[in-house]
Design an enzyme around this catalytic site. Structure first.
Site, mmCIF file in Angstrom:
data_model
loop_
_atom_site.group_PDB
_atom_site.id
_atom_site.type_symbol
_atom_site.label_atom_id
_atom_site.label_comp_id
_atom_site.label_asym_id
_atom_site.label_seq_id
_atom_site.Cartn_x
_atom_site.Cartn_y
_atom_site.Cartn_z
ATOM 1 N N LYS A 79 0.783 -1.111 0.043
ATOM 2 C CA LYS A 79 -0.164 -0.019 -0.030
ATOM 3 C C LYS A 79 0.874 1.160 -0.038
ATOM 4 O O LYS A 79 1.818 1.304 0.654
ATOM 5 C CB LYS A 79 -0.760 0.113 1.190
ATOM 6 C CG LYS A 79 -1.916 1.057 1.292
ATOM 7 C CD LYS A 79 -2.814 0.946 2.483
ATOM 8 C CE LYS A 79 -3.703 2.099 2.488
ATOM 9 N NZ LYS A 79 -4.651 2.034 3.729
ATOM 10 N N SER A 154 -9.362 1.938 3.150
ATOM 11 C CA SER A 154 -8.658 2.753 2.149
ATOM 12 C C SER A 154 -7.683 1.836 1.495
ATOM 13 O O SER A 154 -7.173 2.364 0.473
ATOM 14 C CB SER A 154 -7.960 3.914 2.743
ATOM 15 O OG SER A 154 -7.160 3.411 3.850
ATOM 16 N N SER A 178 -9.557 -0.253 7.477
ATOM 17 C CA SER A 178 -9.032 -0.363 6.070
ATOM 18 C C SER A 178 -8.453 -1.369 5.435
ATOM 19 O O SER A 178 -8.065 -1.584 4.344
ATOM 20 C CB SER A 178 -8.092 1.080 6.008
ATOM 21 O OG SER A 178 -9.031 2.012 5.774
#
Ligand code: GLN
Length: 479
Positions: A79, A154, A178
């Protein structure tokens, strides 16, 4: 080789048996990304030089007959909130558009040291603020199961890449859900470890008391392998716990018979979609047939979790994001009149609408006249939430809930209504506030073939039990 179903063990076997090489495998993943990521948008940056150098190193070791490491040759994605030396890291924000960090996040370094091949950086909501990936300053991510829908957020890129076979496993971050919510929306496994289990060094801070790094994977075993490689004390993060890291893979095989599973009525109230409820109830039945004892528990302060989270998280974010001032790194506004004009324009140009909203909310909550009324009160409620869990865990070994009240929603469906978007986090934020570990695993589909996620929460530092339960459920579901 079918990249869509490839697991860590399958990669290591194929390399060890000479059926493929780390280099050829990385190349096939890049070819797939080239072909398929246009429609999905999971990657923000490709780190091909770094990946191919690592793959060559793995192949050289394999050629010498050395035993492959736990992640030897495994293609992974990271990420874009974790810094990577020499590889652009944006946090999904324009303010870090051209930022190339000088060091590696500990979790990434540990993955690579265990043999992982880092393919690239995954799309995400700007500074990890969001539940749909629509707050990325670069592009939205589309859910591989239905391109008109969001992948969750996210860590949307991390979940979508695993679901579509564009990485074997990925790392995500979880501040209010997330990792678990996108895992649930995309039909993959997502694990948030206990706060302190995995070092946050090199994780771009959103809300420091809530931020966690963890894996997204196709199987519980893969998540266990990754956790084993990234967990443990790191001198660079004083909040990382100095506790022994169990052999999570060995723990998976222990029986789940007579473990006590809590079911809290507060997680089955208004707003829970009918099909999601049915799937979760069915999954709980399945766990009961495996010999688990189902015990009703109460977590009475649950209704205050969302407001508490959005006070604590925004307050910490307003402080953490003060560093993006155009002076030290990242974007800097041009043609400015003065220093304060430079600060203002840099931040105005660099941050998106949601990030600005959070900074304003957080600054307000921390301001002199309102600190006691909002921030301090939220911290007190946080303690009450923690007590709820302490009480429940006196009676049960784990708690099962839905991960999200609904399956993946449509792109654009909630962008006009921040409050509706915040409510999507209702079942995930509490674990972050309390610091307990949680895992989301696939447990069925809606009639529209959208994945549904089952969440299992455990005691502090007891990832082994939730992984074991998740593994037993996953195996039972297959048969
Ligand atoms: N959706 C939540 C938020 O917008 C959680 C984000 C996260 O866990 N990083 O804050």
């Amino acid at each position: 080789m079918d990249l869509n179903t490839l697991t860590i063990d399958a990669v290591r076997c194929a390399i060890a048996e000479g059926k493929t090489t780390a280099t050829r495998l990385a190349e096939s993943f890049y070819a797939k990304i080239e072909k398929e990521d246009q429609a999905i948008g999971a990657y923000l940056t490709i780190s091909k030089d770094r990946a191919m150098a690592k793959a060559a190193q793995i192949d050289a070791m394999a050629a010498k007959g050395e035993k492959l490491q736990p992640l030897g040759g495994v293609p992974v994605g990271i990420k874009d909130v974790m810094v990577t030396r020499g590889v652009r890291t944006t946090a999904g924000s324009k303010v870090l558009k051209n930022f190339v960090p000088p060091y590696d996040c500990t979790a990434v370094a540990r993955m690579e040291a265990a043999g992982a091949v880092v393919l690239g950086k995954m799309n995400c909501d700007e500074f990890a603020m969001g539940s749909s990936n629509e707050n990325s300053a670069y592009k939205p991510v589309h859910n591989p199961r239905d391109l008109t829908r969001v992948p969750g957020g996210s860590s949307g890129g991390s979940a979508a890449a695993v679901a579509s076979g564009m990485a074997v496993v990925t790392l995500g971050s979880d501040t209010g859900g997330s990792i678990r919510q996108p895992a649930s929306f995309c039909g993959v496994v997502g694990l948030m470890p206990t706060y302190g289990r995995v070092s946050r060094y090199g994780l771009i801070a959103f809300a420091s008391s809530l931020d966690h790094i963890g894996p997204l994977a196709k199987t519980v075993k893969d998540a266990a392998i990754v956790l084993g490689t990234i967990a443990g004390r790191d001198p660079m993060d004083s909040t990382s716990a100095d506790l022994p890291v169990p052999d999570y893979v060995a723990e998976l095989e222990k029986p789940v018979r007579s473990l006590k599973l809590g079911v809290a009525k507060e997680y089955f109230g208004e707003g829970l979609d009918r099909e999601v409820r049915a799937a979760i109830e069915f999954a709980i039945q399945k766990l009961a047939t495996l010999g688990c004892e189902i015990v009703p528990v109460s977590l009475p302060h649950t209704e205050y979790a969302i407001p508490t989270y959005y006070l604590v998280a925004t307050a910490e974010a307003s402080s953490n994001l003060a560093r993006y001032d155009g002076v030290r790194y990242g974007h800097r506004a041009q043609s400015v009149r003065s220093l304060s004009d430079m600060y203002e324009r840099t931040r105005d140009q660099g941050f998106g609408a949601e990030v600005k909203r959070r900074i304003m909310l957080g600054t307000y909550a921390l301001s002199a006249g309102y600190y006691d009324a909002y921030y301090l009160k939220a911290q007190r409620v946080r303690t009450l939430l923690t007590r709820d869990f302490e009480e429940a865990f006196k009676m049960v070994d784990a708690i099962v809930t839905p991960t999200s009240p609904t399956a993946a929603f449509k792109l654009g469906e909630k962008t006009g209504n921040p409050l509706a978007m915040y409510l999507a986090d209702i079942y995930t934020v509490t674990a972050d506030l309390v610091g307990v570990p949680g895992i989301s695993i696939p447990c069925g589909e809606t009639r529209e073939k959208l994945p549904i996620g089952l969440q299992i929460l455990g005691r502090h530092f007891d990832e082994a039990t939730i992984l074991r339960l998740a593994h037993a459920y996953e195996q039972a579901r297959k048969n």
